[in-house]
Design an enzyme around this catalytic site. Sequence first.
Site, mmCIF file in Angstrom:
data_model
loop_
_atom_site.group_PDB
_atom_site.id
_atom_site.type_symbol
_atom_site.label_atom_id
_atom_site.label_comp_id
_atom_site.label_asym_id
_atom_site.label_seq_id
_atom_site.Cartn_x
_atom_site.Cartn_y
_atom_site.Cartn_z
ATOM 1 N N ALA A 238 21.579 -13.614 -22.648
ATOM 2 C CA ALA A 238 23.088 -14.076 -22.659
ATOM 3 C C ALA A 238 24.150 -13.126 -22.628
ATOM 4 O O ALA A 238 24.204 -11.875 -23.187
ATOM 5 C CB ALA A 238 23.482 -15.051 -23.992
ATOM 6 N N THR A 271 20.644 -12.511 -27.112
ATOM 7 C CA THR A 271 21.877 -12.144 -27.203
ATOM 8 C C THR A 271 21.846 -10.719 -26.517
ATOM 9 O O THR A 271 20.906 -9.780 -26.559
ATOM 10 C CB THR A 271 22.721 -11.887 -28.327
ATOM 11 O OG1 THR A 271 22.288 -10.786 -29.207
ATOM 12 C CG2 THR A 271 22.789 -13.151 -29.188
ATOM 13 N N ASP A 272 22.986 -10.156 -25.951
ATOM 14 C CA ASP A 272 22.938 -8.853 -25.520
ATOM 15 C C ASP A 272 23.546 -8.079 -26.720
ATOM 16 O O ASP A 272 23.858 -8.770 -27.940
ATOM 17 C CB ASP A 272 24.259 -8.854 -24.485
ATOM 18 C CG ASP A 272 24.104 -7.403 -23.583
ATOM 19 O OD1 ASP A 272 23.512 -6.359 -24.015
ATOM 20 O OD2 ASP A 272 24.753 -7.357 -22.438
ATOM 21 N N TRP A 273 23.468 -6.853 -26.822
ATOM 22 C CA TRP A 273 23.404 -6.045 -27.767
ATOM 23 C C TRP A 273 24.929 -5.860 -28.645
ATOM 24 O O TRP A 273 25.754 -4.939 -28.152
ATOM 25 C CB TRP A 273 23.164 -4.565 -27.714
ATOM 26 C CG TRP A 273 21.549 -4.422 -27.972
ATOM 27 C CD1 TRP A 273 21.107 -3.425 -28.597
ATOM 28 C CD2 TRP A 273 20.443 -5.045 -27.420
ATOM 29 N NE1 TRP A 273 19.760 -3.573 -28.775
ATOM 30 C CE2 TRP A 273 19.262 -4.766 -27.831
ATOM 31 C CE3 TRP A 273 20.345 -6.359 -26.489
ATOM 32 C CZ2 TRP A 273 18.171 -5.329 -27.466
ATOM 33 C CZ3 TRP A 273 19.130 -6.836 -26.372
ATOM 34 C CH2 TRP A 273 18.057 -6.356 -26.745
ATOM 35 N N ILE A 274 25.127 -6.806 -29.427
ATOM 36 C CA ILE A 274 26.608 -6.850 -30.133
ATOM 37 C C ILE A 274 26.653 -7.267 -31.413
ATOM 38 O O ILE A 274 27.462 -6.561 -32.329
ATOM 39 C CB ILE A 274 27.804 -7.842 -29.232
ATOM 40 C CG1 ILE A 274 29.046 -7.339 -29.558
ATOM 41 C CG2 ILE A 274 27.178 -9.229 -29.629
ATOM 42 C CD1 ILE A 274 30.120 -7.850 -28.693
#
Length: 781
Positions: A238, A271-274
């Site tokens: 995502a 998720t993307d890295w956040i």
Amino acid sequence: MKRILATCLLATTFTMTTNAQPQLRADNIDEVLKAMTLEEKARLLVGGSNTFFGDQAAVGGEADLVAGAAGTSPTIPRLGIPATVLTDGPAGVRINPTRRGTDKTFYATAFPIGSCLASTWNTELVNQVGQAIGNETKEYRCDVILGPGMNLHRNPLCGRNFEYYSEDPLLTGRIAAAYINGVQSQGAGVSAKHFAVNSLETDRTSVDERVSQRAARELYLRGFEIAVRESNPWTVMASYNKINGEFSMGNHDLLTKILRDDWGFKGIVMTDWIGIREGLPTTREVQAGNDLMEPGQPSQTNEIIEGVKSGKLDIKDVDRNVRRMLEYIVKTPSFHKYPATNSPDFKAHAAITRQSANEGIVLLKNNGALPWKGGIKTVALFGENSYDFLSGGTGSGCVHPPYVIDMLQGLENAGIKSSPVLTDIYRKYIEFAKVKFQAERHPAKWYQREMFGQQKYPEIGISPIAINNEVRTADAAIITIGRQAGEGVDRDIETEFNLIPEERALITDVCNAFHQAGKPVIVIINSGSVIETASWSSYPDAILCAWQPGMEGGNSIADLLTGKVNPSGKLTMTWPIAATDHASTQNFPGQIDYYSFKDMVANKRPIAGHTYTNHEEDIYVGYRYFDTFQKNVAYPFGFGLSYTTFSFSKPVVKAKGKDAVEVSITIQNTGSVAGKEVAQVYVQAPKGRLEKPVQELKGFAKTRSLQPGESQVLTMVIPVRDLASFDEANSQWLTEAGTYTFRIGASSRDIQATVSLKLNEYTEKCSQALAPQQRLRLLKQ
């Protein structure tokens, strides 16, 4: 004695209790899920560690070292659940090339970037690339490569276009499916990214991509849909951005209604890295269908636990996501205890890299100067990227290869000499520029660190006297124009899309000097993205767009220059005359100045293109816009020259059952050398209720290498649903009844044959999803 007996009894009891726990297998997922505590379930949904910056990293607390991998899923030893390792991509495995405590190196093959791979229009070849990447992923003790990148080239200024395939969703989906099938055939997984509508890098973690449901479905989601249906990716990532006011990572419409209910996706979403996001609780991400939070923070685990205990989060949602995670884990090399060698077959993979670059490089211009014959013995190499060749982009998409063949080495390997004076000038300049660049690098610009890929250094001027000295000794000249880009930053029109003054002067001065002596000049474009060409393309004799073709780049270009390989690459995006010619540019961000940003924060006032971007161009992206509105371009979508010529004949179209159309065309090599050609099928729909572009790509195929005079019949099957447009009013795909024209050619503006077929109406209901929250002024014909 009593103490000893008690201790033995406790140890025996502990051992029996431990042994009674189920150990994860592919056939006992229900049993393991039932045995998991709430804390273990929550832990499994949150990434195990972030090794992105690590010199040395323990995977899930174990002793396994995969330094530089992006992250992990957690381990739960009690139930035999291993950690899995996620590595950046997609142009190769991105891990640290060196590690503390060992002299062994861990370099990975740098394959051609996405725009170069897609320009092959060869799904079989892309599948081979995927197989090689899947093998390296597994051999380096990783389970999933974070790719392919599948966002559309909405605008040529996007900093990450080099990772992505095309402005067209069909081509994007087919190339991605080939890549995914290749990787996963090796027993490793992919993470198709960035889902979805991630059209820019400026303020990418907060920007709201405001887009119509139709444009979302037909353009920005369609490539992902094709990949999901045709290749079953293990995971989908995502994206950071919002879509119509809601973060992708917590968007139930996107992650459940569309991805799972409409398309039937069975894998996991990460998720993307956040990590923790303001305004987006982890509980909402779980509810939306996000199965793995990366890179993972302990507070996210606690939030899931407290959410269940307080009733804010249904345990059924947690169990659903945990089940998906377990189904994913049992597929992985880590679960199967694959004996990784840490020694990929670089020689075999270099050959695949060279071949894929050969077919992805696009010949944009040739006045007969290419291919070189035996008369070219010495070449004058101009441009700093002739000597510091860019094999790939920057950021998480960069790869650390064992070597990069630059233009100097490539020509040398082909038996062609180069100027020692120019070599000395540029090599010394590059050494100086590297030191200066790092000394002046702003600490906040993380993407300029060496670990995030090669940097582009400013071009230097070469005086007319020095150029004239080269004319006397060289048989030809090459000028390499380089451009670098990467995540987190979009491209500047004046300095990165357009040529800078030093580059313009270099082209004009070299061309004038060499042409006066009757000697040819070739320009090599070493860029992952589109650049401006219209103002200078008349000067050189030939132009090759080499993209960023991987670590064998110099050899691949030499293959094409000398005629060892006949160019067959075709553009996967329109090259405009100016960046502002794209309809999307007016809503695409430039740089925001400090005072505008300060005013925005103080007054909570959104700034277009930074806190949001309106997709007012709607469905008219790329050639759909330029061809429909009859705009002049530098090079059209699908364009690419060859050293031979081809004819298109005997077009046939017929219904194939009720649900598909079969199109065939005979292609003959009418020239004097062997070569490959791509048949591109553009469909013109009948006038109906929905406005449509003048034509859309609906099929393509590439010939084998045809000898002079040889022919091949290419047959393409097009599902009727692929001809549909999205009907927002009824939330359905609609292929309207009427006569459809199938236009077959070598580019969107080089149509060689047309055939027509009458079709009945086709409809397919979809979820009602992603409705815009603001009214958009959409472009109309």
